[in-house]
Enzyme design. Structure first.
Site, PDB file in Angstrom:
ATOM      1  N   HIS A 186      -5.977 -16.882  19.815  1.00 17.02           N
ATOM      2  CA  HIS A 186      -6.595 -16.039  20.823  1.00 17.02           C
ATOM      3  C   HIS A 186      -5.604 -15.407  21.774  1.00 17.02           C
ATOM      4  CE1 HIS A 186     -10.592 -15.256  21.689  1.00 17.02           C
ATOM      5  NE2 HIS A 186     -11.021 -16.404  21.218  1.00 17.02           N
ATOM      6  N   ARG A 330      -4.230  -6.353  -4.868  1.00 17.03           N
ATOM      7  CA  ARG A 330      -3.573  -6.751  -6.104  1.00 17.03           C
ATOM      8  C   ARG A 330      -4.282  -7.984  -6.665  1.00 17.03           C
ATOM      9  NH1 ARG A 330       2.612  -8.507  -5.690  1.00 17.03           N
ATOM     10  NH2 ARG A 330       1.862 -10.420  -4.746  1.00 17.03           N
ATOM     11  N   GLU A 429       6.875  -3.038 -11.921  1.00 19.23           N
ATOM     12  CA  GLU A 429       7.888  -3.996 -11.459  1.00 19.23           C
ATOM     13  C   GLU A 429       8.660  -4.615 -12.626  1.00 19.23           C
ATOM     14  OE1 GLU A 429       5.965  -6.880  -8.915  1.00 19.23           O
ATOM     15  OE2 GLU A 429       4.218  -7.034 -10.199  1.00 19.23           O
ATOM     16  N   ASP A 453      10.535  -7.254  -7.526  1.00 18.91           N
ATOM     17  CA  ASP A 453      10.646  -7.708  -8.906  1.00 18.91           C
ATOM     18  C   ASP A 453      11.378  -6.700  -9.786  1.00 18.91           C
ATOM     19  OD1 ASP A 453       9.559 -10.330  -9.143  1.00 18.91           O
ATOM     20  OD2 ASP A 453       7.616  -9.483  -8.603  1.00 18.91           O
ATOM     21  N   CYS A 500       5.406  -0.838  -2.872  1.00 17.31           N
ATOM     22  CA  CYS A 500       5.023  -1.903  -1.939  1.00 17.31           C
ATOM     23  C   CYS A 500       6.056  -3.011  -1.865  1.00 17.31           C
ATOM     24  CB  CYS A 500       3.653  -2.459  -2.298  1.00 17.31           C
ATOM     25  SG  CYS A 500       3.578  -3.093  -3.980  1.00 17.31           S
TER      26      CYS A 500
HETATM   27  C1  PEP Z   1       7.366  -6.715  -5.529  1.00 15.01           C
HETATM   28  O1  PEP Z   1       7.666  -7.372  -6.537  1.00 15.01           O
HETATM   29  O2  PEP Z   1       8.071  -5.811  -5.049  1.00 15.01           O
HETATM   30  C2  PEP Z   1       6.100  -6.994  -4.837  1.00 15.01           C
HETATM   31  C3  PEP Z   1       5.653  -6.209  -3.885  1.00 15.01           C
HETATM   32  O3  PEP Z   1       5.442  -8.111  -5.188  1.00 15.01           O
HETATM   33  P1  PEP Z   1       5.870  -9.605  -4.763  1.00 15.01           P
HETATM   34  O4  PEP Z   1       6.981  -9.502  -3.762  1.00 15.01           O
HETATM   35  O5  PEP Z   1       4.645 -10.213  -4.194  1.00 15.01           O
HETATM   36  O6  PEP Z   1       6.272 -10.171  -6.084  1.00 15.01           O
HETATM   37 MG    MG Z   2       6.194  -8.552  -7.525  1.00 14.43          MG
END
Ligand code: PEP
Ligand code: MG
Length: 568
Positions: A186, A330, A429, A453, A500
């Site tokens: 909070h 995801r 990835e 990845d 991402c």
């Molecule tokens: C990535 O592999 O860049 C990704 C966003 O997934 P994670 O880091 O969760 O493997």
């Molecule tokens: Mg990944």
């Protein structure tokens, strides 16, 4: 130096005000019910008046949304159910009013705290706050009131209740540090709304500092310096000024589009792990969520895979929380270094190259179906995009998409409402997917490049291994070329391409990614405004030329040098 969690960014330098609420000694005693009921009635009346007063003070500096908490407190103080339970205990057991109120309160708090939902767990703090006030009023003791502060201070407390934060006067309350609490407690949420620097979960602070000490509260790094030297005060005063100047400049960009100087628009969105991160994405001007890592939902579950209903609620909460902005969720990415308490993965020599993410889901279709059903049901509550992690081949995507389509049909047959425009995409990835992006793009709705990845698999360098961490080279031309293949592949078929992985929020990489034509950049919420500032200062046409030059260089070092030379 003391350390804690920086819950609301900023720096404060001021004297300590130690908030020490009265400790109540409540014991069970035999008492005259009539007298106790009168005491209780007067205490309830005073509690309602106190809360109304706090709300009035708070209304001067809190927004309507945040004031709602005091309406909830008033409802609780006027709640016939709460009062009825306390009265019944006084009547039935002839006990003192404070004991009865305390017992009923403890039961309610325990009930909220045991709920499997952050929102309800946080409500326990409200029950504690109201019933503590009620008990102080029964005992006739005053709770210290922070609205009466008369000089600039940093408040130090075990925790701050909503009434405490509601009574804070920003003119004098320069910041606070609490012994307990986390980013979603909070007090942390209130501190962010009030824009007061705050550090929570700072163990040992109550024993270390005394009222009247001087404190530097560095709520950027989560550090506290007690009784600093003159040089330290000077250094931190400068830091504070620089931080505030930058904050003002960035704030102006919160609701602005992310457009380059020559009019090229991209989307800057946030990565989240649960609903508790949503507020931060919105506060930081996120235009949506580009990655909701659902594995946390599975990792937090204690005895089994989370059921459809639990998942549906979690996804729905995020979609509703994002208020119509797009959310990319995801599907389960488990395996590799991520394990579950209730499931034993087979031993593998190289878990990162083994049964992980979509591979696991395709081998356990029931688990996958449950998640897809929950996602599809949640899609009725806001724009949703679903993506499969670790896709290596078209066949894997097709299999996953078939299962998705089957569950979609099933839900439609069951008469369940689902969103009209759910997008289904994949993460890029694995290098094989990047290389084949132009083919994959024919069948997917979008790509999101997972550079964490993609880099580990391209360089064959375990992302968890420190000695080979020098191979994490987002700006190596080899990686830039793979990224270019993914983006070009998507665009050739009219699809969008996001990113991402950590690289998307890396200020060195943003100019190149912009130049390569990346459409969506998904990063931790606190990086969004800085990235927006950068995008607005860049020229897209120039960045295209820069990216083109970069992919034709030989080494990461050369790319870095080029960026430094071109972007000042
Ligand atoms: C990535 O592999 O860049 C990704 C966003 O997934 P994670 O880091 O969760 O493997
Ligand atoms: Mg990944």
């Amino acid at each position: 130096m003391l350390k804690g969690i920086a819950a609301s960014q900023g720096i404060a330098i001021a004297k300590v005000y130690k908030l020490e609420p009265p400790v109540l000694h409540i014991e069970r005693q035999t008492a005259n019910p009539q007298e106790e009921l009168t005491k209780l009635d007067q205490a309830f009346q005073k509690t309602v008046k106190d809360i109304e007063k706090i709300k009035e003070v708070a209304s001067k500096h809190l927004a309507e949304e945040e004031l709602a908490i005091f309406d909830a407190h008033l409802m609780m103080a006027n709640d016939p159910e709460l009062r009825g339970q306390i009265e019944a205990m006084i009547n039935n057991e002839s006990v003192n009013a404070d004991y009865a109120a305390d017992s009923v309160a403890k039961q309610m708090v325990a009930m909220f705290e045991s709920m499997d939902n952050d929102y309800f767990r946080e409500r326990a703090a409200d029950v504690k706050d109201v019933t503590y006030r009620l008990n102080c009023n029964i005992a006739g003791v005053e709770i210290p009131n922070l609205s009466t502060l008369e000089e600039p201070v940093v408040i130090v407390a075990r925790d701050l209740t909503p009434s405490d934060t509601g009574s804070l006067n920003k003119e004098f309350a320069k910041g606070f540090a609490t012994e307990i609490g986390g980013r979603t407690s909070h007090s942390a949420i209130m501190a962010r709304s009030l824009e007061i620097p705050a550090i929570v979960g700072c163990k040992g602070i109550l024993d270390t500092v005394h009222s009247g000490d001087t404190l530097i509260l560095d709520a950027i790094n989560g550090e506290i310096i007690v009784n600093p030297t003159n040089e330290e005060i000077e250094t931190y005063t400068k830091k504070k000024e620089a931080f505030e100047k930058e904050k003002e400049a960035l704030k102006a960009l919160k609701d602005q589009p992310s457009v380059s100087k020559d009019g090229h628009q991209v989307e800057l969105v946030g990565n989240i792990g649960s609903y508790s991160d949503v507020q931060s994405v919105l506060e930081n001007g996120g235009e949506g969520v580009g990655l909701f890592r659902t594995e946390f939902l599975y990792m937090q579950s204690e005895n089994d895979f989370p059921d459809e209903e639990t998942q549906f609620e979690a996804y729905k909460q995020v979609l509703e929380g994002m208020k119509g902005k797009k959310v990319v969720i995801r599907t389960l990415d488990i395996g590799g270094d991520k394990k579950l308490n209730y499931y034993t993965f087979d031993e593998e020599m190289n878990p990162f190259l083994g049964v992980r993410a979509v591979r696991f889901c395709l081998m356990k279709p029931d688990i996958f179906r449950t998640q897809l059903r929950a996602l599809l049901r949640a899609s009725a509550y806001g724009p949703l995009a679903i993506m499969f992690p670790m896709i290596a081949t078209l066949a894997e995507f097709r299999k996953a998409k078939d299962i998705y389509n089957e569950e979609r049909e099933n839900l439609i047959k069951e008469g369940v409402t689902i969103g009209d425009n759910v997008e289904v995409g994949i993460m890029i990835e694995i290098p094989a997917a990047a290389v084949l992006a132009d083919r994959l793009a024919r069948e997917v709705d979008f790509f999101s490049i997972g550079t964490n990845d993609l880099i580990q698999y391209s360089m064959a360098a375990d992302r968890m291994s420190e000695p080979v961490s020098y191979l994490y080279q987002p700006l190596n031309p080899s990686i830039l070329r793979l990224i270019k293949m993914a983006i070009d592949g998507a665009h050739a078929h009219g699809k969008w391409c996001g990113m991402c992985g950590e690289m998307a929020g890396d200020e060195m990489a943003v100019p190149i990614l912009l130049g390569l034509g990346l459409d969506e950049f998904s990063m931790s919420a606190t990086s969004i405004l800085r990235a927006r500032k950068l995008v607005t200062e860049l020229n897209y046409e120039e960045m295209k030329a820069l990216a083109n030059e970069a992919i034709n260089l030989d080494t990461m070092e050369e790319v870095e040098e080029l960026i430094k030379k071109k972007i000042n």
